[in-house]
Motif scaffolding. Structure first.
Motif, PDB file in Angstrom:
ATOM      1  N   SER A  38       0.831  -1.202   0.000  1.00  0.00           N
ATOM      2  CA  SER A  38       0.000   0.000   0.000  1.00  0.00           C
ATOM      3  C   SER A  38       0.866   1.253   0.000  1.00  0.00           C
ATOM      4  O   SER A  38       2.032   1.240   0.413  1.00  0.00           O
ATOM      5  CB  SER A  38      -0.927   0.017   1.215  1.00  0.00           C
ATOM      6  OG  SER A  38      -0.182   0.134   2.415  1.00  0.00           O
ATOM      7  N   ARG A  44      -1.771   8.471   6.403  1.00  0.00           N
ATOM      8  CA  ARG A  44      -3.087   7.854   6.294  1.00  0.00           C
ATOM      9  C   ARG A  44      -4.107   8.831   5.725  1.00  0.00           C
ATOM     10  O   ARG A  44      -4.966   8.451   4.916  1.00  0.00           O
ATOM     11  CB  ARG A  44      -3.530   7.362   7.684  1.00  0.00           C
ATOM     12  CG  ARG A  44      -4.899   6.714   7.704  1.00  0.00           C
ATOM     13  CD  ARG A  44      -4.930   5.477   6.831  1.00  0.00           C
ATOM     14  NE  ARG A  44      -6.226   4.837   6.838  1.00  0.00           N
ATOM     15  CZ  ARG A  44      -6.586   3.875   6.017  1.00  0.00           C
ATOM     16  NH1 ARG A  44      -5.731   3.432   5.111  1.00  0.00           N
ATOM     17  NH2 ARG A  44      -7.792   3.330   6.090  1.00  0.00           N
ATOM     18  N   SER A  55      -3.378   8.721   2.001  1.00  0.00           N
ATOM     19  CA  SER A  55      -3.637   7.471   1.287  1.00  0.00           C
ATOM     20  C   SER A  55      -5.091   7.022   1.384  1.00  0.00           C
ATOM     21  O   SER A  55      -5.578   6.314   0.489  1.00  0.00           O
ATOM     22  CB  SER A  55      -2.726   6.356   1.828  1.00  0.00           C
ATOM     23  OG  SER A  55      -2.994   6.114   3.197  1.00  0.00           O
ATOM     24  N   ALA A  56      -5.785   7.381   2.461  1.00  0.00           N
ATOM     25  CA  ALA A  56      -7.176   6.939   2.617  1.00  0.00           C
ATOM     26  C   ALA A  56      -8.057   7.422   1.463  1.00  0.00           C
ATOM     27  O   ALA A  56      -8.843   6.634   0.910  1.00  0.00           O
ATOM     28  CB  ALA A  56      -7.730   7.406   3.963  1.00  0.00           C
ATOM     29  N   VAL A  61      -7.139   7.999  -1.528  1.00  0.00           N
ATOM     30  CA  VAL A  61      -6.746   7.240  -2.727  1.00  0.00           C
ATOM     31  C   VAL A  61      -7.373   5.848  -2.691  1.00  0.00           C
ATOM     32  O   VAL A  61      -7.881   5.349  -3.703  1.00  0.00           O
ATOM     33  CB  VAL A  61      -5.212   7.155  -2.817  1.00  0.00           C
ATOM     34  CG1 VAL A  61      -4.800   6.315  -4.017  1.00  0.00           C
ATOM     35  CG2 VAL A  61      -4.611   8.547  -2.920  1.00  0.00           C
ATOM     36  N   SER A  62      -7.346   5.188  -1.510  1.00  0.00           N
ATOM     37  CA  SER A  62      -7.956   3.861  -1.384  1.00  0.00           C
ATOM     38  C   SER A  62      -9.462   3.930  -1.617  1.00  0.00           C
ATOM     39  O   SER A  62     -10.036   3.075  -2.303  1.00  0.00           O
ATOM     40  CB  SER A  62      -7.662   3.284   0.009  1.00  0.00           C
ATOM     41  OG  SER A  62      -6.276   3.145   0.218  1.00  0.00           O
ATOM     42  N   ALA A  63     -10.103   4.956  -1.024  1.00  0.00           N
ATOM     43  CA  ALA A  63     -11.544   5.109  -1.231  1.00  0.00           C
ATOM     44  C   ALA A  63     -11.857   5.363  -2.700  1.00  0.00           C
ATOM     45  O   ALA A  63     -12.853   4.851  -3.244  1.00  0.00           O
ATOM     46  CB  ALA A  63     -12.071   6.260  -0.368  1.00  0.00           C
ATOM     47  N   ALA A  74     -10.055   4.280  -5.258  1.00  0.00           N
ATOM     48  CA  ALA A  74      -9.880   3.016  -5.982  1.00  0.00           C
ATOM     49  C   ALA A  74     -11.087   2.099  -5.784  1.00  0.00           C
ATOM     50  O   ALA A  74     -11.554   1.453  -6.738  1.00  0.00           O
ATOM     51  CB  ALA A  74      -8.599   2.326  -5.514  1.00  0.00           C
ATOM     52  N   ASN A  75     -11.609   2.032  -4.553  1.00  0.00           N
ATOM     53  CA  ASN A  75     -12.783   1.195  -4.300  1.00  0.00           C
ATOM     54  C   ASN A  75     -13.996   1.706  -5.068  1.00  0.00           C
ATOM     55  O   ASN A  75     -14.788   0.925  -5.610  1.00  0.00           O
ATOM     56  CB  ASN A  75     -13.086   1.160  -2.798  1.00  0.00           C
ATOM     57  CG  ASN A  75     -12.014   0.436  -2.017  1.00  0.00           C
ATOM     58  OD1 ASN A  75     -11.351  -0.463  -2.545  1.00  0.00           O
ATOM     59  ND2 ASN A  75     -11.814   0.812  -0.769  1.00  0.00           N
TER      60      ASN A  75
END
Length: 443
Positions: A8, A182, A185-186, A188-190, A192-193
């Protein structure tokens, strides 16, 4: 080596910062220890020089007759002070080896000693003291003052406590950096989802734009792209519907007109028209990719596979029903999945013999197996059989089919979050497995 690296963005950033902080901390501790050691040495020398200078000044200020008595009065358990007349021999205290700085500083502080010699002694690390220190100073009248220190406390600091405080500060800083990473990156992760759940049909789902400016810009660009993609998909769907209508209508008219032709001409034309209709239907099904505006609902895969097998049996091609789990249920689009199973059975009938079907329920998926006992697929053709319009030499020789049966089945399986796998051995037949997840997917 790549497997050992964090995957990650947050983990990689935090790992890089941790390594950087560790190197910085080690360098700072090393440099600090060197500087502190030098400061301690200078401080210890200064204190020792002041103490010696004080003793020399006190003795020198006393009348000569009382100097020996005052020297003894200044003595303690760890300190011996002696005054010796000019006739006394000079004690052996080297002045230019060991701690010449202490000797020079003592002479500068007293302003009365004409010569100062110091024996530095040694460091007792366990007690954090200097032991065995000696010094002599010559007074202006030629007499000597001799000082013997059994011990002298070293100016020092608790390195362990200092390092613990530094480590605690570094850990707190890493935690703060971790929260900051965090927060970056959070989003970015959200994002991507959210992108993984986008579907080319239905109303466009708006991706929330939050986080750093670059992430917000990317989210806005993806929202625009999603809208354009759905508009293009709608236009393609409308074009497919118009194409279906425009092609099927002339084919139907040609079939009616063929009925008026003589028998020797009518049957070949009917066969060609049926093949054209099949090809058009296959192309439209492939372009839809399993999406036809049909809602997703729980399906009894066992009942659906039995329906397909019965249809082929009624048409004069028996299909053997092997093990079928009656409780096999999976969410999906009924018409699309039925078309996929039909294409697989049709391939088994066309290119093999004695086709059979099985339905197996597993904890996370339902697996539909369609096989035959035909000649199998050559090894060189196996990787390409799911490509659109690809037909092997044996299929081209046999004729029939549009070359889209397996491609359409694969598109439908992937459109439902599943997959299609093919196993074939020359001379033993082919087995095609259609895997459908038992949990609803973003389809």
């Amino acid at each position: 080596m790549r497997r050992l690296l964090p995957q990650s963005l947050a983990a990689r950033t935090l790992a890089a910062l941790t390594i950087g902080f560790a190197i910085l901390f080690a360098a700072m501790v090393g440099i600090h220890d060197v500087l502190l050691r030098r400061a301690v040495e200078r401080g210890t020398e200064e204190l020792l020089a002041q103490r010696l200078a004080t003793i020399v000044d006190a003795v020198e200020a006393t009348p000569e007759a009382d100097r020996n008595r005052v020297a003894h009065a200044l003595s303690r358990a760890d300190l011996e002070v002696h005054w010796r007349s000019s006739a006394a021999p000079t004690p052996d205290h080297p002045s230019r080896e060991g701690w010449p700085t202490v000797a020079a500083r003592t002479a500068a502080l007293t302003r009365v000693a004409t010569e100062v010699r110091v024996r530095p002694g040694r460091v007792d690390a366990g007690a954090d003291q200097l032991v065995g220190i000696g010094a002599v100073a010559r007074l202006p009248d030629g007499s000597w003052i001799e000082v013997e220190l059994a011990s002298f406390n070293v100016l020092s600091t608790d390195q362990g406590v200092l390092h613990s405080y530094a480590a605690a500060v570094g850990l707190a800083l890493l935690l703060a950096v971790g929260f900051a990473v965090r927060s970056v990156s959070a989003p970015v992760s959200a994002l991507a989802n959210a992108v993984s759940r986008l579907a080319p049909e239905g109303e466009p789902a708006t991706i929330s734009a939050s986080g750093p400016r670059e992430v917000r810009q990317l989210a806005e660009a993806l929202n625009d792209m999603s809208t354009r993609t759905r508009d293009a998909f709608r236009q393609r769907t409308l074009a497919l519907g118009a194409l279906s209508h425009d092609l099927m209508s002339p084919i139907a008219r040609l079939r009616l007109r063929a009925d008026e032709l003589p028998n020797d001409i009518r049957e070949p034309i009917r066969h060609d028209l049926a093949e054209m209709e099949t090809m058009v239907s296959d192309v439209l099904a492939y372009l839809r990719g399993g999406h036809g505006g049909e809602p997703v609902q729980p399906l009894s895969i066992a009942a659906l596979v039995r329906t397909v097998a019965d249809e082929f049996t009624d048409a004069g091609t028996p299909v053997d029903e092997g093990r079928i789990d009656e409780d096999a249920v999976a969410p999906g689009r009924r018409i699309a999945i039925k078309r996929a199973v039909t294409n697989l059975v049709a391939n088994a009938v066309r290119h093999g013999r004695d086709p059979w079907v099985e339905v197996e329920q597993r904890p996370d998926e339902v697996r539909v197996k369609v096989g035959d006992h035909g000649p199998g697929i050559p090894a060189e053709d196996l990787p390409r059989v799911t490509e659109p319009f690809f037909r092997g030499d044996r299929a081209r020789t046999a004729g029939g089919g549009s070359g889209l049966g397996l491609s359409t089945a694969l598109a439908i399986a992937e459109g439902h979050g599943g997959n299609l796998s093919i196993e074939s051995a020359p001379g033993k037949g082919t087995i095609v497995s259609l895997r459908l997840p038992r949990q609803p997917q973003a389809i």
